[in-house]
Design a protein around this motif. Structure first.
Motif, PDB file in Angstrom:
ATOM      1  N   UNK A 128      82.545  12.195  86.572  1.00  0.00           N
ATOM      2  CA  UNK A 128      83.814  12.220  87.299  1.00  0.00           C
ATOM      3  C   UNK A 128      84.177  10.847  87.847  1.00  0.00           C
ATOM      4  N   UNK A 129      83.198  10.118  88.367  1.00  0.00           N
ATOM      5  CA  UNK A 129      83.488   8.826  88.993  1.00  0.00           C
ATOM      6  C   UNK A 129      83.434   7.642  88.036  1.00  0.00           C
TER       7      UNK A 129
ATOM      8  N   UNK B  36      85.861   3.948  97.199  1.00  0.00           N
ATOM      9  CA  UNK B  36      84.445   4.178  96.925  1.00  0.00           C
ATOM     10  C   UNK B  36      84.257   5.564  96.317  1.00  0.00           C
ATOM     11  N   UNK B  37      83.195   5.731  95.516  1.00  0.00           N
ATOM     12  CA  UNK B  37      82.898   7.075  95.037  1.00  0.00           C
ATOM     13  C   UNK B  37      82.542   7.973  96.219  1.00  0.00           C
ATOM     14  N   UNK B  38      82.749   9.253  96.068  1.00  0.00           N
ATOM     15  CA  UNK B  38      82.486  10.188  97.150  1.00  0.00           C
ATOM     16  C   UNK B  38      82.007  11.516  96.577  1.00  0.00           C
ATOM     17  N   UNK B  39      81.322  12.263  97.385  1.00  0.00           N
ATOM     18  CA  UNK B  39      80.947  13.631  97.032  1.00  0.00           C
ATOM     19  C   UNK B  39      81.987  14.563  97.617  1.00  0.00           C
ATOM     20  N   UNK B  40      82.391  15.521  96.838  1.00  0.00           N
ATOM     21  CA  UNK B  40      83.260  16.545  97.389  1.00  0.00           C
ATOM     22  C   UNK B  40      82.468  17.285  98.451  1.00  0.00           C
ATOM     23  N   UNK B  41      83.123  17.577  99.563  1.00  0.00           N
ATOM     24  CA  UNK B  41      82.425  18.218 100.676  1.00  0.00           C
ATOM     25  C   UNK B  41      83.352  19.199 101.362  1.00  0.00           C
TER      26      UNK B  41
ATOM     27  N   UNK C 294      78.736  21.374 103.085  1.00  0.00           N
ATOM     28  CA  UNK C 294      78.235  21.631 101.737  1.00  0.00           C
ATOM     29  C   UNK C 294      78.692  20.457 100.873  1.00  0.00           C
ATOM     30  N   UNK C 295      77.738  19.755 100.297  1.00  0.00           N
ATOM     31  CA  UNK C 295      78.035  18.539  99.537  1.00  0.00           C
ATOM     32  C   UNK C 295      77.885  18.779  98.039  1.00  0.00           C
ATOM     33  N   UNK C 296      78.765  18.155  97.299  1.00  0.00           N
ATOM     34  CA  UNK C 296      78.639  18.145  95.847  1.00  0.00           C
ATOM     35  C   UNK C 296      77.356  17.401  95.483  1.00  0.00           C
TER      36      UNK C 296
END
Length: 185
Positions: free
Chosen positions: A36-37, A3-8, A25-27
């Motif tokens: 990116x995704x 799954x897509x994700x936010x860098x954290x 802290x979330x992208x």
């Protein structure tokens, strides 16, 4: 989970000398994230607000505009894809529902998204916790809607989380439909 994700990253937040231990802290979910995704930020990115629960509210965009905040293609002022999705969730017959919804969403990804939120015991408010609030979804150009992880800083807090937590009619219909429930487990 594919799954897509936010860098954290975990952060130590101190405000006015007071320590707040559970912050991440979330992208941001923005054009860079979409590039990116998905390799393309030209699709429609929406943030669900308040009661954005996929209820069908008619064929005009006005009732959807305050619930599904556009983050891309805002100038187009076109919510027809959300209206179409709400129509499929709300008005499809049980027999037609799997085909109708699968042509509009990545069903496997949505089911995994709801299952992961249950397994992680995500306590943040959102579409996975009985409100149509505070979630992102993206429809790539010519593609199907994908749910994007967001606001994951309140996970692993409730060991007794129910497996079929969502109670919103559209979401219950999705995860408990006989064609989809086996994917949820």
């Amino acid at each position: 989970a594919g799954m897509p994700y936010s860098r954290a990253r975990a952060v130590q937040l101190v405000l006015g000398g007071q320590f707040f231990p559970r912050y991440a802290q979330m992208e941001p979910i923005d054009d860079d994230y979409l590039e990116r995704h998905f390799g393309d930020a030209g699709g429609n990115l929406y943030r669900g607000l308040r009661t954005a629960d996929f209820s069908f509210l008619g064929d005009t965009s006005t009732p959807y505009e305050g619930l599904y905040e556009k983050h891309t293609n805002e100038e187009a002022r076109d919510w027809s894809d959300v209206i179409d999705l709400a129509r499929a969730f709300s008005l499809s017959t049980d027999a037609d529902f799997p085909a109708a919804i699968s042509s509009r969403i990545d069903t496997g990804e949505w089911i995994r998204w709801f299952a992961l939120n249950a397994v992680l015991s995500n306590q943040e408010g959102g579409i996975h916790r009985d409100t149509g609030d505070d979630y992102f979804m993206y429809r790539p150009p010519g593609g199907r809607f994908i749910l994007l992880p967001w606001d994951m800083d309140s996970t692993h807090l409730e060991a007794e989380e129910r497996i079929f937590r969502p109670s919103l009619p559209a979401i219950r219909r999705l995860i408990t439909h006989p064609d989809h429930a086996p994917l949820y487990f």
